[in-house]
Design an enzyme around this catalytic site. Structure first.
Site, PDB file in Angstrom:
ATOM      1  N   HIS A 133     -30.780  49.919  -7.173  1.00  0.00           N
ATOM      2  CA  HIS A 133     -30.630  48.518  -6.761  1.00  0.00           C
ATOM      3  C   HIS A 133     -31.161  48.236  -5.368  1.00  0.00           C
ATOM      4  O   HIS A 133     -31.235  47.074  -4.960  1.00  0.00           O
ATOM      5  CB  HIS A 133     -29.155  48.116  -6.836  1.00  0.00           C
ATOM      6  CG  HIS A 133     -28.557  48.323  -8.192  1.00  0.00           C
ATOM      7  ND1 HIS A 133     -27.733  49.390  -8.478  1.00  0.00           N
ATOM      8  CD2 HIS A 133     -28.694  47.633  -9.344  1.00  0.00           C
ATOM      9  CE1 HIS A 133     -27.379  49.327  -9.759  1.00  0.00           C
ATOM     10  NE2 HIS A 133     -27.950  48.289 -10.303  1.00  0.00           N
TER      11      HIS A 133
ATOM     12  N   HIS B 220     -23.506  41.387  -5.606  1.00  0.00           N
ATOM     13  CA  HIS B 220     -24.274  42.363  -6.370  1.00  0.00           C
ATOM     14  C   HIS B 220     -25.081  43.234  -5.406  1.00  0.00           C
ATOM     15  O   HIS B 220     -25.621  42.742  -4.414  1.00  0.00           O
ATOM     16  CB  HIS B 220     -25.206  41.656  -7.353  1.00  0.00           C
ATOM     17  CG  HIS B 220     -25.861  42.575  -8.342  1.00  0.00           C
ATOM     18  ND1 HIS B 220     -26.983  43.320  -8.033  1.00  0.00           N
ATOM     19  CD2 HIS B 220     -25.550  42.881  -9.628  1.00  0.00           C
ATOM     20  CE1 HIS B 220     -27.338  44.031  -9.091  1.00  0.00           C
ATOM     21  NE2 HIS B 220     -26.486  43.788 -10.079  1.00  0.00           N
TER      22      HIS B 220
ATOM     23  N   GLU C  96     -27.973  44.539  -5.502  1.00  0.00           N
ATOM     24  CA  GLU C  96     -29.363  44.118  -5.298  1.00  0.00           C
ATOM     25  C   GLU C  96     -29.449  42.930  -4.356  1.00  0.00           C
ATOM     26  O   GLU C  96     -30.312  42.874  -3.465  1.00  0.00           O
ATOM     27  CB  GLU C  96     -30.007  43.764  -6.641  1.00  0.00           C
ATOM     28  CG  GLU C  96     -31.471  43.347  -6.500  1.00  0.00           C
ATOM     29  CD  GLU C  96     -32.075  42.876  -7.814  1.00  0.00           C
ATOM     30  OE1 GLU C  96     -32.954  42.002  -7.778  1.00  0.00           O
ATOM     31  OE2 GLU C  96     -31.658  43.396  -8.883  1.00  0.00           O
TER      32      GLU C  96
END
Length: 312
Positions: A74, A124, A126
């Site tokens: 990620h 998240h 990412e």
């Protein structure tokens, strides 16, 4: 009962590369390796490596100085890279190249004086990594409704980027709202949503109408897997996201004649096979595989693996 097995499903090229990278690192250096966050968002995969002796950490300070630290698929922010250097860590970057593409776009737009509207989900991994590339120049937008609350004017230099694992429909709704409010907003030449994410979503969209029930193999913290479940629900089918066959419930299959099975981009094929075997044994199910699109993408292992081998 009939099983429809969606193809493509399961591991994408980025996940394959990251997992192969960690496997190779273990082969070369032993299992005393640290990984920043989960290598991919999948419980089965993380548990497999944990059993081998790999340690997953959420803070660089948890890694002993001089150790080997692998960055997950990620991606990470520049701050994490700086912390790694300060602790004299030997790092291996297993970031998916498609995530790296978004990072580079963020840097380019920020240097060009643009404010970037990043479409994605707060928290998240990412998104955290991408925003870390230019924190003063990026605003996260999650929904079309949030676009109306943005403080920017019609003459401001704006560009948008997207998290790679979003639903195409979900991202499209936010993009439409951005373009409507800011007609001159810039966008990258090629969309950011991962090819594998799009392909797996297309497969569910096309095949779910033929099924009475949708099963998606993947973990609850996997964004792309959750999107697959949501697409099944949007088609009007009962849809469940599970890690393994042990989570199946008998009541789900009452009155069910056809089951569509897919897997998120971070879910291994072995868990799909377990579910298929369970349905075959329990319901005497038959199976057919439906190929919606073929995939031939491959990403090479990071070069620093070989460099580390030389220095060690």
């Amino acid at each position: 009962m009939e099983i429809i097995l969606a193809n493509p499903r399961g591991f994408c090229a980025g996940v394959n590369m990251a997992i192969d990278c960690l496997d190779e690192a273990i082969r070369m250096f032993g299992s005393e390796i640290y990984v920043y966050h989960e290598i991919v968002h999948n419980k089965y995969v993380v548990e497999r490596f944990t059993k081998q002796g790999v340690t997953f950490v959420n803070d660089v300070s948890e890694v002993p100085e001089g150790s080997i630290l692998l960055y997950s698929a990620h991606g990470v922010s520049p701050e994490i890279r700086n912390q790694s250097r300060e602790r004299k860590l030997q790092t291996i970057d297993a970031t998916c190249p498609l995530v790296t593409k978004v990072h580079l776009e963020a840097i380019r737009y920020a240097r060009g004086g643009y404010h970037i509207l990043l479409i994605g989900h707060e928290g998240h991994d990412e998104v955290i990594g991408t925003m870390g590339e230019a924190p003063e120049s990026i605003t996260l937008v999650e929904t079309p409704e949030e676009v109306a609350e943005l403080p920017f004017g019609p003459d401001d230099k704006l560009a948008y980027l997207t998290q790679t694992t979003l639903s195409v429909t979900e991202a499209g709704a936010v993009i439409d709202a951005l373009v409507e409010r800011y007609p001159h907003i810039e966008s990258p030449p090629k969309g950011d949503i991962c090819y594998a994410t799009t392909n797996r979503q297309d497969a569910i969209s096309q095949l779910a109408p033929q099924a009475d029930l949708v099963l998606v193999l993947g973990s609850q913290n996997s964004s792309n897997s959750r999107r697959l479940k949501e697409i099944g629900e949007a088609v009007g089918k009962p849809s469940y996201l599970i890690d393994t066959a042990s989570e199946l419930r008998p009541e789900w299959f009452e009155g069910i004649n056809t089951v569509l099975i897919s897997a998120g981009a971070s879910a291994p094929e072995v868990v799909v096979e377990e579910v298929v075997d369970h349905l075959v044994k329990t319901f005497n199910a038959t199976m057919r595989e439906e190929v919606i699109r073929e995939e031939h993408v491959h990403f090479p292992l990071p070069k620093e693996l070989r460099r580390l081998q030389v220095t060690n």
